[in-house]
Design an enzyme around this catalytic site. Structure first.
Site, PDB file in Angstrom:
ATOM      1  N   GLU A 213       0.886  -1.158   0.000  1.00 33.97           N
ATOM      2  CA  GLU A 213       0.000   0.000   0.000  1.00 33.97           C
ATOM      3  C   GLU A 213       0.923   1.206   0.000  1.00 33.97           C
ATOM      4  OE1 GLU A 213      -3.031   0.032   3.190  1.00 33.97           O
ATOM      5  OE2 GLU A 213      -2.713   2.174   3.009  1.00 33.97           O
ATOM      6  N   CYS A 252      -2.707   8.264   4.207  1.00 30.59           N
ATOM      7  CA  CYS A 252      -2.589   7.652   2.883  1.00 30.59           C
ATOM      8  C   CYS A 252      -3.811   7.937   2.025  1.00 30.59           C
ATOM      9  CB  CYS A 252      -2.361   6.153   3.020  1.00 30.59           C
ATOM     10  SG  CYS A 252      -3.484   5.364   4.166  1.00 30.59           S
TER      11      CYS A 252
HETATM   12  P1  NAP Z   1       9.066   4.512   3.798  1.00 28.10           P
HETATM   13  O1  NAP Z   1      10.292   5.318   3.951  1.00 28.10           O
HETATM   14  O2  NAP Z   1       8.834   3.823   2.508  1.00 28.10           O
HETATM   15  O3  NAP Z   1       9.066   3.459   4.976  1.00 28.10           O
HETATM   16  C1  NAP Z   1       8.003   2.552   5.138  1.00 28.10           C
HETATM   17  C2  NAP Z   1       8.472   1.410   5.976  1.00 28.10           C
HETATM   18  O4  NAP Z   1       9.465   0.667   5.247  1.00 28.10           O
HETATM   19  C3  NAP Z   1       9.136   1.819   7.279  1.00 28.10           C
HETATM   20  O5  NAP Z   1       8.785   0.902   8.278  1.00 28.10           O
HETATM   21  C4  NAP Z   1      10.618   1.738   6.959  1.00 28.10           C
HETATM   22  O6  NAP Z   1      11.403   1.555   8.090  1.00 28.10           O
HETATM   23  C5  NAP Z   1      10.605   0.509   6.098  1.00 28.10           C
HETATM   24  N1  NAP Z   1      11.781   0.326   5.277  1.00 28.10           N
HETATM   25  C6  NAP Z   1      12.483   1.265   4.594  1.00 28.10           C
HETATM   26  N2  NAP Z   1      13.509   0.693   3.939  1.00 28.10           N
HETATM   27  C7  NAP Z   1      13.456  -0.631   4.211  1.00 28.10           C
HETATM   28  C8  NAP Z   1      14.251  -1.748   3.844  1.00 28.10           C
HETATM   29  N3  NAP Z   1      15.294  -1.620   3.031  1.00 28.10           N
HETATM   30  N4  NAP Z   1      13.910  -2.957   4.336  1.00 28.10           N
HETATM   31  C9  NAP Z   1      12.849  -3.111   5.139  1.00 28.10           C
HETATM   32  N5  NAP Z   1      12.070  -2.090   5.536  1.00 28.10           N
HETATM   33  C10 NAP Z   1      12.357  -0.862   5.070  1.00 28.10           C
HETATM   34  O7  NAP Z   1       7.789   5.325   4.103  1.00 28.10           O
HETATM   35  P2  NAP Z   1       7.495   6.274   5.392  1.00 28.10           P
HETATM   36  O8  NAP Z   1       8.693   7.085   5.746  1.00 28.10           O
HETATM   37  O9  NAP Z   1       6.884   5.503   6.480  1.00 28.10           O
HETATM   38  O10 NAP Z   1       6.464   7.191   4.719  1.00 28.10           O
HETATM   39  C11 NAP Z   1       6.961   7.999   3.705  1.00 28.10           C
HETATM   40  C12 NAP Z   1       6.052   7.971   2.541  1.00 28.10           C
HETATM   41  O11 NAP Z   1       5.228   6.802   2.451  1.00 28.10           O
HETATM   42  C13 NAP Z   1       5.102   9.101   2.609  1.00 28.10           C
HETATM   43  O12 NAP Z   1       5.743  10.297   2.235  1.00 28.10           O
HETATM   44  C14 NAP Z   1       4.010   8.611   1.689  1.00 28.10           C
HETATM   45  O13 NAP Z   1       4.320   8.978   0.383  1.00 28.10           O
HETATM   46  C15 NAP Z   1       4.030   7.115   1.808  1.00 28.10           C
HETATM   47  N6  NAP Z   1       2.926   6.575   2.604  1.00 28.10           N
HETATM   48  C16 NAP Z   1       1.923   5.971   1.937  1.00 28.10           C
HETATM   49  C17 NAP Z   1       0.889   5.399   2.636  1.00 28.10           C
HETATM   50  C18 NAP Z   1      -0.195   4.695   1.909  1.00 28.10           C
HETATM   51  O14 NAP Z   1      -0.857   3.915   2.516  1.00 28.10           O
HETATM   52  N7  NAP Z   1      -0.414   4.936   0.660  1.00 28.10           N
HETATM   53  C19 NAP Z   1       0.871   5.455   4.018  1.00 28.10           C
HETATM   54  C20 NAP Z   1       1.916   6.075   4.670  1.00 28.10           C
HETATM   55  C21 NAP Z   1       2.953   6.594   3.938  1.00 28.10           C
HETATM   56  P3  NAP Z   1      12.297   2.756   8.681  1.00 28.10           P
HETATM   57  O15 NAP Z   1      11.346   3.807   9.120  1.00 28.10           O
HETATM   58  O16 NAP Z   1      13.017   2.113   9.818  1.00 28.10           O
HETATM   59  O17 NAP Z   1      13.169   3.211   7.559  1.00 28.10           O
END
Ligand code: NAP
Length: 448
Positions: A213, A252
């Site tokens: 998602e 989201c």
């Molecule tokens: P993110 O940077 O993609 O991180 C999401 C999750 O993935 C976090 O738990 C992160 O952990 C983990 N992660 C990152 N790199 C990883 C890897 N190499 N291996 C395993 N896990 C990894 O997203 P976010 O910072 O939470 O949110 C940023 C963006 O996500 C927002 O700006 C938005 O665009 C999008 N978002 C979308 C939705 C939706 O449902 N559509 C919801 C929320 C957010 P760490 O935090 O420890 O890096």
């Protein structure tokens, strides 16, 4: 952790029936509700107001209750779920076929976004545990302290069998190297991380089920019949403003693109700007605060950068100032920012760039076909709302845009009072949608 889930948690959960697991979910929800004030205290540290926290904390517990009652009402008090009717395969009826569901025997890896540290964990745990699978929860680091507190409450309730849930705070190390075909990865976050993880060699080699998602450029559409002065016009303006400010727009499902008939766009801009100007931004603990802070300074900087990208692509700020001084020194505050794109077909950024904060872009449409095409230009999104009192407009719009949207909500004067609004995922309805491929594609292009 995977071994512990597969060898200890999974077998213990599979011994229970659907109803026993459903009762467990209810008890977990009760444990969280009994200690919710501890979670509200931590919620403020994420920048969220109490109202925002309600969605996360009590909304999360509510999801457990909802899955619990659905499990007891709609699933058998048994270990196996029948899928459809018996298929007769022979003349005499001695040889028949029956499709059934049984739990996978691996682990569910839940990787969650920062914006809903409690609900984000529980909306995934509820169906996973009901299905009899153990889970490993990996919250986003930025708000993991709140997830950890809710997780601790669940463990201390003593309701779960050993190994049913485990928590990773921090990086996942080499976990992905050990995934197998019985495991499931369920990811929420950015399209770029989703793409990276779904193309991990082990995920591809072992055909690990992968659900994402990710970024979603959700739209809200003012119907052609909803002229200024109609109830639908006012409802639309209220909803767009609400979606921009709840959780400081870090949702989201938040409305990123608000579309209106070209003749009504000026009136939409004026009404929205007036409403947004009345939103007090400040200390999330204060009673009169309408919107708190973003989760971190880096998130605020990211949103500012995305606003700059939208401006560079031709959108104009018509309300709010992204560089305004913070109401509390050093805080990650941002005033709601409304942009306007007069030619949305000339600016791909307004459909592809997701500022994950209190930001939305208004844009005109020419006719119903144009409105449908603009909505679908988001390349698949979680939620769309349409404000119309015309059944014909609703039918035409949904027929043209449903394939691109996870949940479509039609609001008018008759259902608005009872409606839960554009942005609330409901546990009894599907939450998800065709992935935002545009963002992933864009990222892939820039990575290349
Ligand atoms: P993110 O940077 O993609 O991180 C999401 C999750 O993935 C976090 O738990 C992160 O952990 C983990 N992660 C990152 N790199 C990883 C890897 N190499 N291996 C395993 N896990 C990894 O997203 P976010 O910072 O939470 O949110 C940023 C963006 O996500 C927002 O700006 C938005 O665009 C999008 N978002 C979308 C939705 C939706 O449902 N559509 C919801 C929320 C957010 P760490 O935090 O420890 O890096």
């Amino acid at each position: 952790m995977l071994k512990h889930a597969r060898e200890v948690g999974g077998p213990a959960l599979r011994k229970l029936t659907f109803h026993e697991r459903a009762r467990m979910l209810k008890a977990l929800g009760q444990a969280i509700m009994a200690r919710k004030e501890e979670l509200y205290e931590l919620n403020y540290l994420t920048g969220a107001t109490r109202k925002d926290g309600w969605i996360d904390i009590e909304g999360g517990a509510g999801t457990l209750f909802s899955f619990s009652s659905k499990g007891r009402r709609e699933l058998p008090d048994a270990h196996v779920l029948m899928d459809g009717a018996l298929e007769p395969l022979s003349k005499e009826g001695t040889f028949v076929g029956q499709h059934i569901y049984t739990p996978l025997q691996g682990a569910a890896l839940h990787i969650n976004a920062f914006n809903f540290p409690v609900w984000g964990m529980l909306e995934k745990l509820a169906p996973t545990l009901l299905a009899g699978m153990p889970a490993i929860v990996k919250p986003a680091s930025a708000t993991s302290y709140l997830t950890e507190a809710a997780f601790r409450i669940m463990i201390e309730s003593g309701v779960l069998p050993t190994g049913a849930v485990q928590l990773i705070v921090g990086g996942v190390g080499d976990l992905f190297d050990h995934l197998g075909g019985q495991d499931v990865v369920s990811f929420t976050g950015s399209a770029s991380t989703a793409l990276k993880l779904r193309t991990h060699p082990v995920v591809m080699r072992e055909s690990v089920r992968f659900i994402a998602e990710q970024d979603s450029l959700n739209a809200s559409v003012l119907g052609p019949d909803a002229a200024p002065g109609t109830p639908e016009f006012d409802l639309f303006v209220r909803e767009v403003a609400t979606e921009m400010t709840v959780k400081a727009g870090q949702k989201c499902t938040a409305i990123r693109r608000a579309m209106a008939p070209a003749d009504y766009l000026d009136a939409v801009q004026e009404a929205l700007a007036e409403r947004l100007a009345g939103t007090k931004v400040g200390d999330p603990r204060a009673d009169d605060t309408g919107m708190g802070a973003l989760v971190s300074l880096s998130q605020r900087d990211d949103v500012r950068q995305k606003i700059a990208e939208l401006e560079a692509a031709g959108a104009k700020i018509v309300s709010g100032d992204p560089s305004a001084d913070s109401p509390i020194a050093g805080g990650a505050f941002l005033s709601p920012v409304l942009l306007r794109a007069d030619d949305p077909w000339k600016s791909s950024a307004v459909h592809d760039v997701e500022p994950f904060g209190p930001v939305s872009t208004i844009m005109p449409y020419k006719n119903m076909d144009d409105a449908i095409a603009l909505a679908n230009r988001g390349m698949g999104s979680l939620a769309l709302s349409l404000f119309t009192h015309s059944a014909d407009a609703a039918r035409d719009f949904i027929g043209g845009a449903a394939a691109y949207h996870g949940r479509m909500l039609v609001i008018d004067r008759t259902n608005s009072k009872e409606s839960t609004g554009h942005g609330s995922p409901l546990p009894v309805l599907v939450h998800g949608g065709p992935a935002a491929r545009a963002a992933a594609k864009k990222w892939a292009a820039s990575a290349a």
